[in-house]
Scaffold this motif. Structure first.
Motif, PDB file in Angstrom:
ATOM      1  N   PRO A  38       6.358  14.119   0.878  1.00 33.59           N
ATOM      2  CA  PRO A  38       5.890  12.585   1.502  1.00 33.59           C
ATOM      3  C   PRO A  38       4.622  12.433   1.270  1.00 33.59           C
ATOM      4  CG  PRO A  38       6.474  14.101   3.322  1.00 33.59           C
ATOM      5  CD  PRO A  38       6.734  14.992   2.100  1.00 33.59           C
ATOM      6  N   ARG A  39       3.994  11.049   1.275  1.00 33.42           N
ATOM      7  CA  ARG A  39       2.680  10.658   1.108  1.00 33.42           C
ATOM      8  C   ARG A  39       2.057  10.594   2.313  1.00 33.42           C
ATOM      9  NH1 ARG A  39       0.697   5.665  -2.868  1.00 33.42           N
ATOM     10  NH2 ARG A  39      -1.581   6.004  -2.302  1.00 33.42           N
ATOM     11  N   PHE A  40       0.993  11.217   2.598  1.00 34.83           N
ATOM     12  CA  PHE A  40       0.353  10.932   3.796  1.00 34.83           C
ATOM     13  C   PHE A  40      -1.391  10.299   3.338  1.00 34.83           C
ATOM     14  CE2 PHE A  40       2.615  14.768   4.498  1.00 34.83           C
ATOM     15  CZ  PHE A  40       3.625  14.368   5.632  1.00 34.83           C
ATOM     16  N   GLY A  41      -1.494   9.336   4.374  1.00 40.17           N
ATOM     17  CA  GLY A  41      -2.785   8.676   4.074  1.00 40.17           C
ATOM     18  C   GLY A  41      -2.657   7.267   4.283  1.00 40.17           C
ATOM     19  N   THR A  42      -3.664   6.623   3.725  1.00 35.86           N
ATOM     20  CA  THR A  42      -3.743   5.190   3.869  1.00 35.86           C
ATOM     21  C   THR A  42      -2.776   4.706   2.493  1.00 35.86           C
ATOM     22  OG1 THR A  42      -5.788   4.839   4.627  1.00 35.86           O
ATOM     23  CG2 THR A  42      -5.259   3.087   3.459  1.00 35.86           C
ATOM     24  N   VAL A  43      -1.669   3.776   2.536  1.00 29.95           N
ATOM     25  CA  VAL A  43      -1.046   3.271   1.766  1.00 29.95           C
ATOM     26  C   VAL A  43      -0.948   1.632   1.691  1.00 29.95           C
ATOM     27  CG1 VAL A  43       0.728   5.088   1.775  1.00 29.95           C
ATOM     28  CG2 VAL A  43       0.960   3.376   3.323  1.00 29.95           C
ATOM     29  N   ASN A  44      -0.676   1.427   0.629  1.00 31.18           N
ATOM     30  CA  ASN A  44      -0.465  -0.488   0.415  1.00 31.18           C
ATOM     31  C   ASN A  44       0.988  -0.588   0.357  1.00 31.18           C
ATOM     32  OD1 ASN A  44      -3.306  -1.061   0.052  1.00 31.18           O
ATOM     33  ND2 ASN A  44      -3.274  -0.019  -1.790  1.00 31.18           N
ATOM     34  N   GLN A  45       1.139  -2.045   0.757  1.00 33.11           N
ATOM     35  CA  GLN A  45       2.510  -2.320   0.900  1.00 33.11           C
ATOM     36  C   GLN A  45       3.138  -2.087  -0.432  1.00 33.11           C
ATOM     37  OE1 GLN A  45       3.005  -6.280   1.625  1.00 33.11           O
ATOM     38  NE2 GLN A  45       5.184  -6.407   1.643  1.00 33.11           N
ATOM     39  N   GLY A  46       4.300  -1.546  -0.548  1.00 35.14           N
ATOM     40  CA  GLY A  46       5.068  -1.284  -1.722  1.00 35.14           C
ATOM     41  C   GLY A  46       4.914   0.228  -2.318  1.00 35.14           C
ATOM     42  N   ASP A  47       3.654   0.964  -1.746  1.00 35.94           N
ATOM     43  CA  ASP A  47       3.585   2.088  -2.229  1.00 35.94           C
ATOM     44  C   ASP A  47       4.704   3.031  -1.903  1.00 35.94           C
ATOM     45  OD1 ASP A  47       1.021   1.535  -3.319  1.00 35.94           O
ATOM     46  OD2 ASP A  47      -0.084   2.401  -1.851  1.00 35.94           O
ATOM     47  N   ALA A  48       5.018   3.823  -3.051  1.00 37.58           N
ATOM     48  CA  ALA A  48       6.114   5.040  -2.683  1.00 37.58           C
ATOM     49  C   ALA A  48       5.717   6.172  -1.569  1.00 37.58           C
ATOM     50  CB  ALA A  48       6.599   5.563  -4.149  1.00 37.58           C
TER      51      ALA A  48
END
Length: 143
Positions: free
Chosen positions: A96-106
């Motif tokens: 899984p990706r942790f941290g700040t994400v933008n809408q639509g980021d996997a």
């Protein structure tokens, strides 16, 4: 000269981000077994209130811009200022990706997803509630 420059710049550009400690959520509802627990040597993947979805190796996506953190069960917790009274718990993702994400980021992919929506209660605890279909569709569909 190039080696000297590389040695001098090494401490400035190669630092790894320090991972945040796991977030601890106090749930309004109390169940003995939670995702991440172990019973009879097997890891619990979901619990009461989780919706299980067959991902079959596909990605899940950030439904809004926001932030992801790990919880004590090694699930991904998604929060967003666009829906401040809610958190989304996603369990079962590989890498899984942790941290700040933008809408639509996997956010990750996996064989199955256990999804829970949590609503903040007046006493500061989090209650598991039924997720809106629109939120699930945003989570499962790329932009």
């Amino acid at each position: 000269m190039a080696l000297l420059l590389a040695v001098l710049l090494l401490p400035l550009g190669c630092s790894q981000p320090v991972p945040e400690p796991p977030i601890t959520l106090k749930l309004y509802q109390s169940w003995e077994l939670q995702p991440g627990d172990t019973i009879a040597g097997r890891r619990v993947l979901g619990g009461l209130g989780d919706i299980s979805i067959a991902l079959e190796g596909n990605n899940v996506y950030a439904p809004f811009r926001g932030k992801t953190q790990r919880d004590r069960g090694n699930c991904l917790i998604f929060s967003s200022p666009e829906v401040p009274a809610y958190l989304f718990r996603l369990c079962g993702l590989d890498n899984p990706r942790f941290g700040t994400v933008n809408q639509g980021d996997a956010l990750g992919r996996g064989r199955s997803l256990q999804f829970a929506a949590l609503r903040k209660q007046p006493n500061g605890t989090w209650a598991i509630v039924e997720p809106a279909k629109e939120i699930l569709e945003r989570t499962l569909t790329p932009l």
